[in-house]
Each structure stands twice: as C-alpha cells, then as structure tokens.
Enzyme design. Structure first.
Site, short mmCIF file in Angstrom:
data_model
loop_
_atom_site.label_atom_id
_atom_site.label_comp_id
_atom_site.label_asym_id
_atom_site.label_seq_id
_atom_site.Cartn_x
_atom_site.Cartn_y
_atom_site.Cartn_z
N PRO A 1 27.39 51.25 0.90
CG PRO A 1 27.78 51.31 -1.38
CD PRO A 1 26.90 50.68 -0.35
NE ARG B 1 36.22 63.19 3.90
CZ ARG B 1 36.76 61.98 4.13
NH1 ARG B 1 36.11 60.90 3.80
NH2 ARG B 1 37.95 61.89 4.68
CE1 TYR C 1 23.45 61.33 1.23
CE2 TYR C 1 25.72 62.05 0.93
CZ TYR C 1 24.56 61.49 0.43
OH TYR C 1 24.52 61.08 -0.89
CG ASN D 1 20.65 54.29 3.00
OD1 ASN D 1 20.78 54.15 1.78
ND2 ASN D 1 20.79 55.45 3.60
CB ALA E 1 25.94 54.31 -4.70
CD GLU F 1 14.70 51.66 -1.47
OE1 GLU F 1 13.80 50.90 -1.92
OE2 GLU F 1 15.34 52.44 -2.19
CG HIS G 1 17.14 56.27 -0.05
ND1 HIS G 1 18.33 55.67 -0.37
CD2 HIS G 1 16.16 55.51 -0.58
CE1 HIS G 1 18.08 54.60 -1.10
NE2 HIS G 1 16.77 54.47 -1.23
CB SER H 1 19.36 62.79 0.52
OG SER H 1 19.62 61.71 -0.38
NE ARG I 1 21.38 63.95 -3.46
CZ ARG I 1 22.30 63.15 -2.91
NH1 ARG I 1 21.92 62.19 -2.07
NH2 ARG I 1 23.57 63.32 -3.20
O1 CA2 Z 1 20.18 59.51 0.78
C1 CA2 Z 1 20.65 58.41 1.02
O2 CA2 Z 1 20.58 57.85 2.10
C2 CA2 Z 1 21.45 57.69 -0.09
O3 CA2 Z 1 21.14 56.30 -0.02
C3 CA2 Z 1 22.91 57.93 0.21
C4 CA2 Z 1 23.83 57.37 -0.86
C5 CA2 Z 1 23.41 57.82 -2.25
O4 CA2 Z 1 24.22 57.19 -3.22
C6 CA2 Z 1 21.95 57.51 -2.52
O5 CA2 Z 1 21.62 58.01 -3.80
C7 CA2 Z 1 21.07 58.16 -1.50
C8 CA2 Z 1 25.27 57.83 -0.62
C9 CA2 Z 1 25.81 57.49 0.73
C10 CA2 Z 1 27.13 58.18 0.87
O6 CA2 Z 1 27.25 58.64 2.19
C11 CA2 Z 1 28.17 59.59 2.45
C12 CA2 Z 1 28.18 60.07 3.73
C13 CA2 Z 1 29.07 61.06 4.06
C14 CA2 Z 1 29.97 61.53 3.13
C15 CA2 Z 1 29.96 61.03 1.84
C16 CA2 Z 1 29.05 60.05 1.51
#
Ligand code: CA2
Length: 146
Positions: free
Chosen positions: A11, A19, A24, A75, A78, A99, A101, A103, A108
């Site tokens: 998601p 954003r 990211y 990935n 959340a 898997e 990520h 970040s 974090r």
């Molecule tokens: O670091 C990652 O790839 C995460 O999987 C990204 C998830 C976060 O919930 C994980 O803890 C770490 C969030 C993805 C949201 O992506 C966005 C991209 C642009 C703007 C807002 C959100």
C-alpha cells in the site's frame, strides 16, 4: 519459455516519487519496475508486477504465483508490520522470497522494526533505496543458480 519473477508492491507505494521524497526518494514505482525488468532480463528472466492498497489483492497475487513464478520480490509496505496473512501466503507458495524496504526500517519508528514477513523470506534488504530491488533480483537469480 523464460522463467518469471513476481514483484509485489504494498500500500501507498503507488505514490512513490510524488510525496515524502526525503524518506522514499524521487524514483517512481514505474522507475523501480523498469530497474527490476532490466535486472531480471540480464538473467533471462521476465518480471510481472502487482501493486495494491488492499491486503487480500496482494494475497491473491502471491497465491497465483504458485506455478507461474520462480521467485518473489516483495515490499509489503505498512503490511510488513501487521500482516500474518501475507506471511502465511508466502509460506504457502513455497517460492524463494526477498523482502525489500526502500528505507532503513531499523532507523525509524520502533513499530517499523518488527516484520511479520521476514520469517517467510530468504533475505531482507532495507535502506538501499531503489537499488535494493536490483539486489533482490540478483539474489533470486543466485538462488535459482542463474
Ligand atoms: O521503506 C519501505 O520501503 C517501507 O516498506 C515503506 C512503507 C512503510 O510503511 C514501511 O515501514 C517501510 C510505506 C510506503 C509508503 O510509500 C509512500 C511513498 C510516497 C509517499 C508516501 C508514502
């Protein structure tokens, strides 16, 4: 026929590049897909992609990979931190899983340090940005002896 990899995006990853670039980065999801496609092609593999904001759709895609894909890059976004169901689906299909990520989830908020998905993965890559997907495809190719 070429073997296939399934690349699964959870998601909000559809928002990449629009954003929160400070967390990211500026690459879009299509940029990341193209990187996966090129890396997979270098091993003679093809890549299929799914992004969904709905847990059940991700699970349907993982289940459908049984019999069509040789490995999965995921990935779970959340859902990483909440989804026993994605863990169970990955275990059920029995394919090699990496898997990813973007970040470094360990640097974090504390709730991002736990992954329900990691016990179902062969490897976990976090904090390498989009290149992490390339490393994930490289690793699946190694697991497939390519
Ligand atoms: O670091 C990652 O790839 C995460 O999987 C990204 C998830 C976060 O919930 C994980 O803890 C770490 C969030 C993805 C949201 O992506 C966005 C991209 C642009 C703007 C807002 C959100």
């Amino acid at each position: 026929m070429a073997e296939r990899l399934l690349i699964v995006h959870g998601p909000n990853l559809n928002l990449l590049g629009t954003r929160e670039p400070e967390i990211y980065g500026s690459a879009t999801l299509e940029d990341i897909n193209e990187l996966c496609r090129r890396t997979a092609a270098s091993y003679g593999l093809e890549a299929d992609f799914v992004q969904s904001n709905h847990e059940g759709e991700l699970i349907d895609a993982i289940q459908a990979a049984a019999g069509t894909a040789a490995g999965i890059v995921i990935n779970p976004a959340a859902y990483t931190h909440t989804s026993a169901a994605i863990h169970d689906a990955l275990k059920a299909v029995g394919l090699p899983v990496v898997e990813v990520h973007l970040s470094n989830v360990h640097a974090r908020e504390p709730f991002r340090r736990h992954s329900y998905v990691s016990p179902a993965a062969n490897a976990v890559i976090a904090g390498a940005g989009p290149a992490g997907y390339q490393y994930a495809v490289d690793h699946l190719a190694a697991l497939l002896s390519l």
